[in-house]
Design an enzyme around this catalytic site. Structure first.
Site, PDB file in Angstrom:
ATOM      1  N   LYS A  22      62.910  55.751  -3.466  1.00 38.11           N
ATOM      2  CA  LYS A  22      62.338  55.146  -2.265  1.00 38.11           C
ATOM      3  C   LYS A  22      61.119  54.300  -2.620  1.00 38.11           C
ATOM      4  CE  LYS A  22      59.135  56.986   0.157  1.00 38.11           C
ATOM      5  NZ  LYS A  22      58.176  57.598   1.096  1.00 38.11           N
ATOM      6  N   ASN A  23      60.233  54.844  -3.444  1.00 34.65           N
ATOM      7  CA  ASN A  23      58.982  54.154  -3.745  1.00 34.65           C
ATOM      8  C   ASN A  23      59.181  52.931  -4.631  1.00 34.65           C
ATOM      9  OD1 ASN A  23      57.533  55.947  -2.198  1.00 34.65           O
ATOM     10  ND2 ASN A  23      56.975  57.258  -3.918  1.00 34.65           N
ATOM     11  N   ARG A  98      52.900  53.443   5.542  1.00 38.20           N
ATOM     12  CA  ARG A  98      51.875  52.650   4.868  1.00 38.20           C
ATOM     13  C   ARG A  98      52.456  51.574   3.964  1.00 38.20           C
ATOM     14  NH1 ARG A  98      46.643  54.790   5.224  1.00 38.20           N
ATOM     15  NH2 ARG A  98      46.579  56.781   6.305  1.00 38.20           N
ATOM     16  N   CYS A 122      52.056  59.159   6.411  1.00 41.04           N
ATOM     17  CA  CYS A 122      51.691  60.571   6.399  1.00 41.04           C
ATOM     18  C   CYS A 122      50.168  60.746   6.442  1.00 41.04           C
ATOM     19  CB  CYS A 122      52.228  61.252   5.136  1.00 41.04           C
ATOM     20  SG  CYS A 122      54.001  61.504   5.144  1.00 41.04           S
ATOM     21  N   ARG A 127      43.744  56.386   2.606  1.00 36.82           N
ATOM     22  CA  ARG A 127      44.380  55.435   1.704  1.00 36.82           C
ATOM     23  C   ARG A 127      44.122  54.020   2.228  1.00 36.82           C
ATOM     24  NH1 ARG A 127      50.438  57.578   0.667  1.00 36.82           N
ATOM     25  NH2 ARG A 127      50.420  57.933   2.901  1.00 36.82           N
ATOM     26  N   PRO A 128      42.908  53.520   2.065  1.00 29.22           N
ATOM     27  CA  PRO A 128      42.557  52.235   2.661  1.00 29.22           C
ATOM     28  C   PRO A 128      43.274  51.078   1.976  1.00 29.22           C
ATOM     29  CG  PRO A 128      40.807  52.972   1.208  1.00 29.22           C
ATOM     30  CD  PRO A 128      41.796  54.100   1.285  1.00 29.22           C
ATOM     31  N   VAL A 129      43.349  49.968   2.709  1.00 27.04           N
ATOM     32  CA  VAL A 129      43.956  48.763   2.142  1.00 27.04           C
ATOM     33  C   VAL A 129      42.899  47.849   1.540  1.00 27.04           C
ATOM     34  CG1 VAL A 129      45.927  48.853   3.706  1.00 27.04           C
ATOM     35  CG2 VAL A 129      43.877  47.586   4.373  1.00 27.04           C
ATOM     36  N   ASP A 130      41.689  48.366   1.380  1.00 23.02           N
ATOM     37  CA  ASP A 130      40.599  47.534   0.857  1.00 23.02           C
ATOM     38  C   ASP A 130      40.950  46.877  -0.478  1.00 23.02           C
ATOM     39  OD1 ASP A 130      39.487  48.783   2.996  1.00 23.02           O
ATOM     40  OD2 ASP A 130      37.674  49.467   1.984  1.00 23.02           O
ATOM     41  N   LEU A 131      41.606  47.624  -1.365  1.00 18.95           N
ATOM     42  CA  LEU A 131      41.917  47.073  -2.681  1.00 18.95           C
ATOM     43  C   LEU A 131      42.928  45.938  -2.583  1.00 18.95           C
ATOM     44  CD1 LEU A 131      42.035  50.161  -5.068  1.00 18.95           C
ATOM     45  CD2 LEU A 131      40.117  48.715  -4.425  1.00 18.95           C
ATOM     46  N   ASP A 314      52.849  63.566  -5.646  1.00 20.15           N
ATOM     47  CA  ASP A 314      54.006  63.732  -4.771  1.00 20.15           C
ATOM     48  C   ASP A 314      54.863  64.944  -5.124  1.00 20.15           C
ATOM     49  OD1 ASP A 314      53.384  61.657  -3.125  1.00 20.15           O
ATOM     50  OD2 ASP A 314      54.845  60.254  -3.918  1.00 20.15           O
ATOM     51  N   ILE A 336      44.171  63.163  -6.222  1.00 17.97           N
ATOM     52  CA  ILE A 336      44.566  61.863  -5.675  1.00 17.97           C
ATOM     53  C   ILE A 336      44.251  61.756  -4.186  1.00 17.97           C
ATOM     54  CG2 ILE A 336      46.444  60.202  -5.458  1.00 17.97           C
ATOM     55  CD1 ILE A 336      45.734  60.904  -8.347  1.00 17.97           C
ATOM     56  N   ARG A 406      62.288  60.684   5.846  1.00 20.65           N
ATOM     57  CA  ARG A 406      61.616  59.526   5.264  1.00 20.65           C
ATOM     58  C   ARG A 406      61.828  59.435   3.765  1.00 20.65           C
ATOM     59  NH1 ARG A 406      56.106  59.853   5.408  1.00 20.65           N
ATOM     60  NH2 ARG A 406      56.215  57.735   4.621  1.00 20.65           N
TER      61      ARG A 406
END
Length: 434
Positions: A22-23, A98, A122, A127-131, A314, A336, A406
């Site tokens: 999936k990933n 996400r 989840c 888990r910000p999108v800043d990066l 995971d 993590i 999912r």
């Protein structure tokens, strides 16, 4: 809502097919936005997250044709993005996961603009999108967040510029977004402290097949030479290393002898070594991996989650279920995500002896878990409860199993074929039995 019921105590035997990752599949699907030519993906798993990404891409104008696989195999998906009708990914679709933010880089790189809702997924931590945003700004993008949406635009000529992006910490999603954006940027881009996961390598392999020039994928420094256009390509999704580890741990919990068909041990070397240390036999065989656990219980082993190639976050919840029935104690440290012990109280309802202190959990193995009604809180936590149920006495009933949909393709069917007593209860039946 549907439930899953597991009657424990049955060892697993037989052959269990491992689905495509999936990933890996999600960014590969997003990469279809980089070209006007068709992209053909084989071994795509049938999952809710895949359907969510397909819905987002269709909303943008991507045509998607799916040929279903046979005998448990993955689907083949053809994606054509030659007639994009919108560069806006709306909240009602993006909120579901996400990984939806992965359309940002390709849209911006090819069309010079993108408006993408801040994503959901989840609730396992920050888990910000800043990066992602910082990296795209280094390639010349202008970005603003307005009313819950990321609004991005390229320089005046509509094309991103190559640049040097140094991530302050490793981020798989940001590495993927920048890889795709840089593939169409003007000049060379260097990603420093890039993620090294196999899914990154798989994406780079596809982008290379589409005409990009990429060096260093799988290391912490990646060089991308941008192209004006990219072509279509045909690509096979790698096997899911998290699914592989999950079912290997299921054998560790329940006992038995199972061949994981299509599994690639090289993708989870750290996990295999940990399982061997715990007393589970894992060996490469033709076409996959054989996993065996006899009459003796596993033994406690300490684990710390780390970015690849370390032990993956995971698989932390699944490993905790395994350690719950180990002989001795295990210290599991999560580095993590700060909120990824939500499965602990549910395992405790089944008799597990777990004490959490900050980012570590001390697990003292018990001789036997007991079936109980439990509730899934996220994707990996939900499957850890299935594993615990396989090794428990009596029935375990798991609620909120939409989390499982999912990330695990046909889980009930695969485990049933290996002798597990597991069934999915439709919402109506579940309600009637309560």
């Amino acid at each position: 809502m549907d439930q899953i019921r597991v009657h424990g105590g049955r060892p697993l035997t037989g052959r269990l097919p491992i689905s495509g990752a999936k990933n890996a599949a999600l960014p590969l699907m997003a990469a279809s936005l980089l070209t006007a030519e068709p992209l053909n993906l084989a071994n795509v798993p049938r999952l809710a997250d895949i359907a969510s990404m397909a819905s987002i891409l269709r909303q943008l104008g991507v045509r998607i044709d799916i040929a279903e696989g046979i005998a448990g195999g993955g689907d083949t998906m053809t994606l054509s993005a030659d007639e994009i009708v919108s560069t806006v990914a709306p909240y009602d679709l993006v909120r579901k996961m996400r990984a939806s933010v992965l359309v940002l880089g390709p849209l911006l790189a090819r069309f010079g603009e993108a408006t993408v809702s801040l994503p959901g997924g989840c609730a396992i931590g920050n888990r910000p999108v800043d990066l992602h945003l910082k990296g795209l700004s280094e390639l010349g993008a202008t970005l603003d967040i307005e009313n819950g949406y990321i609004k991005a635009s390229a320089p005046s000529d509509g094309r991103l510029r190559g640049g040097r992006v140094a991530f302050p910490f490793v981020s798989v999603g940001a590495t993927e977004n920048l890889l795709m954006a840089a593939a169409l940027a003007d000049g060379e881009t260097v990603l420093v402290n890039a993620a090294r996961e196999p899914e990154i390598v798989d994406l780079a392999r596809l982008l290379t097949a589409m005409g990009a020039e990429i060096e260093g994928a799988g290391t912490d420094t990646v060089h991308i030479q941008g192209r004006e256009t990219l072509s279509g390509a045909a690509h096979r999704v790698i096997p899911d290393r998290i699914e592989t580890g999950t079912y290997a741990m299921a054998v560790g919990v329940a006992g038995g002898d199972v061949v994981l068909e299509g599994a690639d041990g090289d993708l989870i070397a750290a996990v295999i070594q940990t399982l061997r240390d715990a007393g589970v036999l894992v060996e490469a065989v033709e076409g996959g991996l054989r996993v065996v656990r006899g009459a003796d219980p596993v033994v406690g082993v300490d684990v710390m989650t780390e970015p690849y190639p370390g032990f993956p976050t995971d698989l932390q919840a699944q490993f905790m279920a395994l350690m719950s029935v180990a002989r001795g104690a295990s210290m599991i440290t999560e580095t993590i995500f700060e909120n990824r012990f939500m499965h602990v109280p549910e395992l405790g309802r089944m008799g597990a002896n777990i004490n959490v202190h900050h980012a570590s959990a001390m697990v003292r193995g018990v001789p036997q878990l007991t079936g109980a009604p439990v509730m899934a809180t996220d994707l990996r936590a939900s499957v850890s409860l299935v594993l615990a149920g396989l090794g428990a006495v009596g029935d375990t009933t798991i609620s909120r199993v939409y989390h499982l949909d999912r990330g695990y393709d046909r889980l009930v069917e695969k485990l049933t074929a290996c002798g597990a007593a597991i069934e999915r209860l439709p919402a109506e039946r579940a309600a009637a039995e309560e």
